[in-house]
Design a protein around this motif. Structure first.
Motif, PDB file in Angstrom:
ATOM      1  N   UNK A  87      34.878  44.921  57.171  1.00 56.93           N
ATOM      2  CA  UNK A  87      34.498  44.534  55.806  1.00 56.93           C
ATOM      3  C   UNK A  87      33.374  45.438  55.317  1.00 56.93           C
ATOM      4  N   UNK A  88      33.623  46.100  54.164  1.00 58.77           N
ATOM      5  CA  UNK A  88      32.603  47.004  53.617  1.00 58.77           C
ATOM      6  C   UNK A  88      31.904  46.410  52.398  1.00 58.77           C
ATOM      7  N   UNK A  89      32.542  45.400  51.790  1.00 57.28           N
ATOM      8  CA  UNK A  89      31.992  44.888  50.524  1.00 57.28           C
ATOM      9  C   UNK A  89      32.420  43.445  50.354  1.00 57.28           C
ATOM     10  N   UNK A  90      31.533  42.633  49.790  1.00 62.81           N
ATOM     11  CA  UNK A  90      31.920  41.267  49.423  1.00 62.81           C
ATOM     12  C   UNK A  90      31.458  41.007  48.009  1.00 62.81           C
ATOM     13  N   UNK A  91      32.244  40.249  47.294  1.00 56.73           N
ATOM     14  CA  UNK A  91      31.806  39.773  45.974  1.00 56.73           C
ATOM     15  C   UNK A  91      32.401  38.394  45.764  1.00 56.73           C
ATOM     16  N   UNK A  92      31.894  37.683  44.776  1.00 53.16           N
ATOM     17  CA  UNK A  92      32.432  36.352  44.529  1.00 53.16           C
ATOM     18  C   UNK A  92      32.570  36.113  43.037  1.00 53.16           C
ATOM     19  N   UNK A  93      33.476  35.222  42.717  1.00 48.94           N
ATOM     20  CA  UNK A  93      33.797  34.914  41.327  1.00 48.94           C
ATOM     21  C   UNK A  93      33.580  33.412  41.128  1.00 48.94           C
ATOM     22  N   UNK A  94      32.882  33.082  40.058  1.00 46.67           N
ATOM     23  CA  UNK A  94      32.711  31.668  39.708  1.00 46.67           C
ATOM     24  C   UNK A  94      32.621  31.552  38.188  1.00 46.67           C
ATOM     25  N   UNK A  95      32.420  30.354  37.697  1.00 42.29           N
ATOM     26  CA  UNK A  95      32.235  30.097  36.255  1.00 42.29           C
ATOM     27  C   UNK A  95      33.395  30.629  35.418  1.00 42.29           C
ATOM     28  N   UNK A  96      34.599  30.578  35.949  1.00 40.09           N
ATOM     29  CA  UNK A  96      35.757  31.061  35.185  1.00 40.09           C
ATOM     30  C   UNK A  96      36.153  29.976  34.178  1.00 40.09           C
ATOM     31  N   UNK A  97      36.196  30.319  32.890  1.00 36.32           N
ATOM     32  CA  UNK A  97      36.550  29.312  31.887  1.00 36.32           C
ATOM     33  C   UNK A  97      37.976  28.801  32.095  1.00 36.32           C
ATOM     34  N   UNK A  98      38.186  27.560  31.758  1.00 39.96           N
ATOM     35  CA  UNK A  98      39.486  26.923  31.941  1.00 39.96           C
ATOM     36  C   UNK A  98      40.592  27.757  31.278  1.00 39.96           C
ATOM     37  N   UNK A  99      41.677  27.969  31.998  1.00 40.39           N
ATOM     38  CA  UNK A  99      42.827  28.692  31.446  1.00 40.39           C
ATOM     39  C   UNK A  99      42.739  30.202  31.562  1.00 40.39           C
ATOM     40  N   UNK A 100      41.599  30.712  32.026  1.00 38.92           N
ATOM     41  CA  UNK A 100      41.418  32.162  32.091  1.00 38.92           C
ATOM     42  C   UNK A 100      42.132  32.749  33.319  1.00 38.92           C
ATOM     43  N   UNK A 101      42.732  33.915  33.131  1.00 39.70           N
ATOM     44  CA  UNK A 101      43.397  34.606  34.249  1.00 39.70           C
ATOM     45  C   UNK A 101      42.594  35.853  34.610  1.00 39.70           C
ATOM     46  N   UNK A 102      42.312  36.014  35.900  1.00 41.11           N
ATOM     47  CA  UNK A 102      41.620  37.225  36.375  1.00 41.11           C
ATOM     48  C   UNK A 102      42.586  38.045  37.226  1.00 41.11           C
ATOM     49  N   UNK A 103      42.128  39.193  37.647  1.00 43.08           N
ATOM     50  CA  UNK A 103      42.983  40.064  38.441  1.00 43.08           C
ATOM     51  C   UNK A 103      43.848  40.889  37.508  1.00 43.08           C
ATOM     52  N   UNK A 104      45.158  40.589  37.502  1.00 37.78           N
ATOM     53  CA  UNK A 104      46.119  41.366  36.706  1.00 37.78           C
ATOM     54  C   UNK A 104      45.983  42.849  37.017  1.00 37.78           C
ATOM     55  N   UNK A 136      44.883  35.849  39.406  1.00 38.75           N
ATOM     56  CA  UNK A 136      44.118  34.676  39.845  1.00 38.75           C
ATOM     57  C   UNK A 136      44.023  33.740  38.653  1.00 38.75           C
ATOM     58  N   UNK A 137      44.480  32.514  38.823  1.00 40.07           N
ATOM     59  CA  UNK A 137      44.523  31.596  37.685  1.00 40.07           C
ATOM     60  C   UNK A 137      44.315  30.160  38.128  1.00 40.07           C
ATOM     61  N   UNK A 138      44.344  29.255  37.163  1.00 38.72           N
ATOM     62  CA  UNK A 138      44.188  27.808  37.427  1.00 38.72           C
ATOM     63  C   UNK A 138      42.890  27.522  38.189  1.00 38.72           C
ATOM     64  N   UNK A 139      41.835  28.240  37.836  1.00 45.22           N
ATOM     65  CA  UNK A 139      40.536  27.988  38.467  1.00 45.22           C
ATOM     66  C   UNK A 139      40.054  26.588  38.068  1.00 45.22           C
ATOM     67  N   UNK A 140      39.679  25.767  39.039  1.00 44.86           N
ATOM     68  CA  UNK A 140      39.016  24.517  38.680  1.00 44.86           C
ATOM     69  C   UNK A 140      37.629  24.875  38.153  1.00 44.86           C
ATOM     70  N   UNK A 176      35.270  33.837  47.206  1.00 55.01           N
ATOM     71  CA  UNK A 176      34.582  34.982  47.805  1.00 55.01           C
ATOM     72  C   UNK A 176      35.663  35.974  48.241  1.00 55.01           C
ATOM     73  N   UNK A 177      35.410  37.256  47.997  1.00 53.55           N
ATOM     74  CA  UNK A 177      36.397  38.285  48.334  1.00 53.55           C
ATOM     75  C   UNK A 177      35.736  39.329  49.231  1.00 53.55           C
ATOM     76  N   UNK A 178      36.420  39.685  50.308  1.00 52.55           N
ATOM     77  CA  UNK A 178      35.937  40.744  51.197  1.00 52.55           C
ATOM     78  C   UNK A 178      36.913  41.902  51.146  1.00 52.55           C
ATOM     79  N   UNK A 179      36.405  43.133  51.209  1.00 55.38           N
ATOM     80  CA  UNK A 179      37.281  44.304  51.085  1.00 55.38           C
ATOM     81  C   UNK A 179      36.965  45.338  52.168  1.00 55.38           C
ATOM     82  N   UNK A 180      37.941  46.223  52.373  1.00 52.70           N
ATOM     83  CA  UNK A 180      37.750  47.258  53.402  1.00 52.70           C
ATOM     84  C   UNK A 180      37.248  48.576  52.819  1.00 52.70           C
ATOM     85  N   UNK A 181      37.013  48.588  51.502  1.00 57.63           N
ATOM     86  CA  UNK A 181      36.498  49.809  50.865  1.00 57.63           C
ATOM     87  C   UNK A 181      35.447  49.441  49.823  1.00 57.63           C
TER      88      UNK A 181
END
Ligand code: TYD
Length: 133
Positions: free
Chosen positions: A31-48, A97-101, A107-112
């Motif tokens: 694992x080279x990097x971690x980040x996290x996502x929160x406070x996503x407004x209802x109905x919002x889609x991330x990623x794509x 990424x969708x349907x966030x409560x 939390x996301x971990x990556x290899x780069x």
């Protein structure tokens, strides 16, 4: 599609609260990097987007969300919560990424490290890229 859910977290819950442990030994890359996502407004889609080379794992710390993975001819939907499992995905997969409560934290971990040129942010461009591989 290189994607799998793995039971990887030990949860210690008692009257004083909950402590959860993820050993990096459970992750199939360094694992080279971690980040996290929160406070996503209802109905919002991330990623794509897709990553050309990046591998990642997703851990839901709190709440729930849905991750849809797609390639040219496969589609999978994972419902994630803090149930002790992580989702590990390899490179070349389109994700949404969708349907966030309301309380969801993922939390996301990556290899780069972060590299914008590793992203494909357009579905048609993704299809072109995957066909050319
Ligand atoms: P992005 O990966 O597009 O998030 P999502 O797919 O969840 O919507 O990243 C959002 C923004 O944050 C984008 O402008 C790039 C920036 N970013 C970084 O600078 N470093 C990072 O490690 C990450 C993950 C994102």
């Amino acid at each position: 599609m290189e994607a799998r859910v793995k039971k990887a977290i030990n949860i210690f819950a008692d009257a004083a609260g909950t402590l959860s442990v993820l050993n990096f030994r459970s992750i199939p890359f360094i694992v080279k990097r971690m980040y996290w996502i929160d406070s996503v407004p209802s109905g919002h889609i991330r990623g794509r987007h897709a990553h050309k080379n990046l591998s990642q794992f997703f851990v839901v710390i709190k709440g729930t969300l849905e991750i849809e993975l797609r390639t040219m001819n496969e589609q999978k939907v994972f419902l994630l919560s803090n149930d002790g499992c992580i989702l590990i995905i390899g490179p070349g997969i389109w994700r949404e990424l969708r349907e966030f409560s309301q309380d969801a934290i993922v939390l996301v971990g990556t290899d780069e490290e972060f590299l914008e040129t590793d992203y494909i942010r357009d579905w048609n461009e993704y299809l072109k890229w995957i066909k050319s591989k």
